[in-house]
Enzyme design. Structure first.
Site, PDB file in Angstrom:
ATOM      1  N   HIS A   1      47.947  22.745  48.504  1.00 30.64           N
ATOM      2  CA  HIS A   1      48.350  21.185  48.527  1.00 30.64           C
ATOM      3  C   HIS A   1      49.790  20.804  48.316  1.00 30.64           C
ATOM      4  O   HIS A   1      50.257  19.794  48.738  1.00 30.64           O
ATOM      5  CB  HIS A   1      47.090  20.391  47.490  1.00 30.64           C
ATOM      6  CG  HIS A   1      46.207  20.526  47.057  1.00 30.64           C
ATOM      7  ND1 HIS A   1      45.317  20.106  46.571  1.00 30.64           N
ATOM      8  CD2 HIS A   1      45.543  20.642  48.686  1.00 30.64           C
ATOM      9  CE1 HIS A   1      44.064  19.608  46.679  1.00 30.64           C
ATOM     10  NE2 HIS A   1      44.461  20.495  48.005  1.00 30.64           N
TER      11      HIS A   1
ATOM     12  N   TYR B   1      44.436  10.466  46.858  1.00 25.94           N
ATOM     13  CA  TYR B   1      43.199  11.161  45.130  1.00 25.94           C
ATOM     14  C   TYR B   1      42.514  10.236  46.109  1.00 25.94           C
ATOM     15  O   TYR B   1      41.418  10.508  45.713  1.00 25.94           O
ATOM     16  CB  TYR B   1      44.111  11.596  44.530  1.00 25.94           C
ATOM     17  CG  TYR B   1      44.201  13.458  44.693  1.00 25.94           C
ATOM     18  CD1 TYR B   1      43.250  14.314  43.972  1.00 25.94           C
ATOM     19  CD2 TYR B   1      45.401  13.520  44.553  1.00 25.94           C
ATOM     20  CE1 TYR B   1      43.737  15.475  44.399  1.00 25.94           C
ATOM     21  CE2 TYR B   1      45.864  14.909  44.215  1.00 25.94           C
ATOM     22  CZ  TYR B   1      44.933  16.247  44.388  1.00 25.94           C
ATOM     23  OH  TYR B   1      45.219  17.413  44.723  1.00 25.94           O
TER      24      TYR B   1
ATOM     25  N   GLU C   1      49.690  20.140  40.161  1.00 28.61           N
ATOM     26  CA  GLU C   1      50.386  20.200  41.130  1.00 28.61           C
ATOM     27  C   GLU C   1      52.111  19.190  41.007  1.00 28.61           C
ATOM     28  O   GLU C   1      52.923  19.752  41.435  1.00 28.61           O
ATOM     29  CB  GLU C   1      50.169  18.624  42.378  1.00 28.61           C
ATOM     30  CG  GLU C   1      48.606  20.203  43.221  1.00 28.61           C
ATOM     31  CD  GLU C   1      47.824  19.150  44.045  1.00 28.61           C
ATOM     32  OE1 GLU C   1      47.851  18.099  43.776  1.00 28.61           O
ATOM     33  OE2 GLU C   1      46.087  20.197  43.670  1.00 28.61           O
TER      34      GLU C   1
ATOM     35  N   TYR D   1      54.557  31.907  50.114  1.00 29.79           N
ATOM     36  CA  TYR D   1      54.787  31.699  51.728  1.00 29.79           C
ATOM     37  C   TYR D   1      55.213  30.955  52.050  1.00 29.79           C
ATOM     38  O   TYR D   1      55.197  29.572  50.457  1.00 29.79           O
ATOM     39  CB  TYR D   1      53.306  31.416  52.298  1.00 29.79           C
ATOM     40  CG  TYR D   1      52.515  30.119  51.569  1.00 29.79           C
ATOM     41  CD1 TYR D   1      52.105  29.035  51.640  1.00 29.79           C
ATOM     42  CD2 TYR D   1      50.841  30.866  50.579  1.00 29.79           C
ATOM     43  CE1 TYR D   1      51.413  27.994  50.751  1.00 29.79           C
ATOM     44  CE2 TYR D   1      50.151  30.232  50.430  1.00 29.79           C
ATOM     45  CZ  TYR D   1      50.608  28.981  49.637  1.00 29.79           C
ATOM     46  OH  TYR D   1      49.664  28.207  49.835  1.00 29.79           O
TER      47      TYR D   1
ATOM     48  N   GLY E   1      47.338  44.719  60.186  1.00 30.00           N
ATOM     49  CA  GLY E   1      47.645  43.875  61.364  1.00 30.00           C
ATOM     50  C   GLY E   1      49.168  42.701  61.057  1.00 30.00           C
ATOM     51  O   GLY E   1      49.801  43.718  60.070  1.00 30.00           O
ATOM     52  N   VAL E   2      49.036  41.598  60.823  1.00 33.80           N
ATOM     53  CA  VAL E   2      50.308  41.024  60.802  1.00 33.80           C
ATOM     54  C   VAL E   2      50.044  40.733  59.165  1.00 33.80           C
ATOM     55  O   VAL E   2      51.012  39.673  58.722  1.00 33.80           O
ATOM     56  CB  VAL E   2      49.872  39.638  61.344  1.00 33.80           C
ATOM     57  CG1 VAL E   2      48.403  38.315  60.582  1.00 33.80           C
ATOM     58  CG2 VAL E   2      51.833  38.890  61.150  1.00 33.80           C
ATOM     59  N   GLY E   3      48.712  41.118  58.515  1.00 35.12           N
ATOM     60  CA  GLY E   3      49.545  41.289  56.711  1.00 35.12           C
ATOM     61  C   GLY E   3      50.282  41.385  55.764  1.00 35.12           C
ATOM     62  O   GLY E   3      49.978  41.561  55.352  1.00 35.12           O
TER      63      GLY E   3
ATOM     64  N   PHE F   1      43.128  35.962  51.536  1.00 32.46           N
ATOM     65  CA  PHE F   1      42.616  35.947  52.955  1.00 32.46           C
ATOM     66  C   PHE F   1      44.074  34.939  53.890  1.00 32.46           C
ATOM     67  O   PHE F   1      44.517  33.690  53.053  1.00 32.46           O
ATOM     68  CB  PHE F   1      41.505  35.391  52.872  1.00 32.46           C
ATOM     69  CG  PHE F   1      40.581  36.490  52.221  1.00 32.46           C
ATOM     70  CD1 PHE F   1      40.042  37.531  52.944  1.00 32.46           C
ATOM     71  CD2 PHE F   1      39.581  36.663  50.926  1.00 32.46           C
ATOM     72  CE1 PHE F   1      38.755  38.304  52.818  1.00 32.46           C
ATOM     73  CE2 PHE F   1      39.037  37.295  50.601  1.00 32.46           C
ATOM     74  CZ  PHE F   1      38.369  37.917  51.348  1.00 32.46           C
TER      75      PHE F   1
ATOM     76  N   GLY G   1      43.889  31.844  55.697  1.00 31.88           N
ATOM     77  CA  GLY G   1      42.660  30.605  56.183  1.00 31.88           C
ATOM     78  C   GLY G   1      42.018  29.859  54.685  1.00 31.88           C
ATOM     79  O   GLY G   1      42.914  30.249  53.570  1.00 31.88           O
TER      80      GLY G   1
END
Length: 395
Positions: free
Chosen positions: A85, A95, A137, A190, A274-276, A383, A385
């Site tokens: 979020h 919210y 948050e 990220y 892979g791109v992981g 994961f 997604g």
């Protein structure tokens, strides 16, 4: 706190949510977007079209119902979702909108079965859960702003460099437009990038792992180029083909609850497919530069050598570290896949294991790690997604 009566009412809806949860969340998103199309600038349209976001929300609502008398049990899920979020710029004002259309969807799908007592209990429960998210948050936003060079929501960055790492993966280096420092982050986290793509009605926001150790000067993401016909490919194709050095984009501050524990001296095994490999690069570089004596194994699986990014860099770091090991497999070159035999040979004894890659890769690797008797507390994973896929790892 909810009264026992309302707790009992919420728990009584669990069977209904198990049966109709996906239908409820599908109706919810449809009605909310029709009334508030501006929210289409926040949500991932591909996940919506494929039903993944609806399933993720249905699972979250179901978990909340099951644990309504002990919401502490879902704190890990709350933290994971809250990280997403804040990377999307979700604010408290949104919210009540979500609550209105979620309750409306429950009423629409269940009809007369959604009695005033049930709707009243869920309205109160949603308020409590929403307040929990808003509080978590707010703490995250405050922490982001308190970092040197930190900020809240999105900030302008210029593309300083663009380097092709493999046949399908390119790295993008971003520096703040204002010339300031970038905040530190936990290796494995990220950032979100906000893209205005010609021909697209709505803004696209995508999350990409930071693929280098924190350096205070720049962020690096390394992105796999998906095919034009792949619904997941709009952002990656734009980045690869149209974003050029000197262009300006907006980035979120770093977020995410999948990261290397830098305070722990235990051995580390990094496993990627892979791109992981991208969050693993941040972790590996951090170990190499801050705790080079820490035992580490870097294990990677790619389709071919031409698909693999960072092989040369990893080999150089591996050779420079006395307690490092590196092994890579290439599935289309006859090496096979990461399996039990490979893991038993290469996973360091007593190590914390970090895993990232496509869903089938994750399912296979994590299942084997558990079958090998490795404590679940020592297996950390992320994961691609929606978090709904996390459930699959424990099947």
């Amino acid at each position: 706190m909810l009264s026992q009566e309302k707790i009992d009412i919420i728990k009584s809806t669990v069977p209904v949510l198990e049966q109709h949860g996906k239908t409820i969340t599908t109706v919810f998103y449809k009605n909310m977007f029709e009334a508030h199309p501006e929210l289409l600038n926040v949500f991932n349209h591909v996940n919506q079209a494929q039903g993944r976001q609806q399933t993720a929300l249905a699972n979250t609502v179901l978990a909340a119902a099951k644990h309504i008398d002990n919401l502490g049990a879902i704190i890990p899920a709350v933290v994971q979702i809250a990280n997403k979020h804040v990377s999307l710029g979700i604010v408290p004002e949104q919210y009540p909108i979500v609550g209105k259309y979620l309750l409306g969807a429950i009423k629409e799908v269940l009809g007369d079965a959604a009695t005033p007592e049930i709707l009243g209990a869920w309205e109160e429960a949603y308020g409590i859960i929403a307040d929990a998210f808003i509080g978590v948050e707010k703490s995250m936003y405050d922490e982001m702003e308190a970092e040197e060079g930190g900020w809240k929501l999105f900030k302008g960055f210029v593309l300083a460099d663009k380097i092709k790492e493999s046949e399908v993966i390119t790295s993008f280096y971003f520096k703040p437009v204002d010339g300031g420092k970038v905040p530190t982050y936990k290796p494995g986290q990220y950032i979100s990038i906000k893209l205005e793509i010609p021909g697209e009605k709505n803004t696209l926001i995508r999350q990409y792992s930071l693929s280098q150790a924190p350096n205070g000067e720049s962020f690096r993401i390394s992105v796999k180029r998906e095919g034009e016909n792949n619904p997941n490919g709009k952002a990656s194709v734009f980045l690869h083909d149209q974003l050029n050095v000197g262009d300006i984009v907006e980035l979120s501050a770093p977020a995410g609850d999948f990261y290397l524990d830098i305070e722990n001296a235990a051995p580390v095994t990094l496993i990627s497919g892979g791109v992981g490999v991208t969050p693993m690069m941040a972790m590996y570089e951090t170990i190499a530069t801050t705790t080079p004596e820490r035992p580490v194994a870097f294990l990677h699986s790619a389709r071919t050598r031409s698909h693999q990014a960072f092989d040369k860099v990893v080999r150089e770091m591996d050779e420079s570290l006395a307690t490092s090991s590196y092994a890579a497999l290439y599935s289309e070159e006859g090496d096979g896949f990461i399996n039990r035999e490979f893991l038993e040979k290469n996973v360091l004894s007593g190590s914390d294991v970090y895993v990232c890659g496509p869903t089938p890769f994750m399912q296979a690797v994590i299942s084997e790690l558990y079958a090998m008797g490795i404590d679940k507390e020592k297996v950390h994973f992320e994961f691609f997604g929606p978090a709904v896929q996390l459930e699959l790892a424990h099947a």
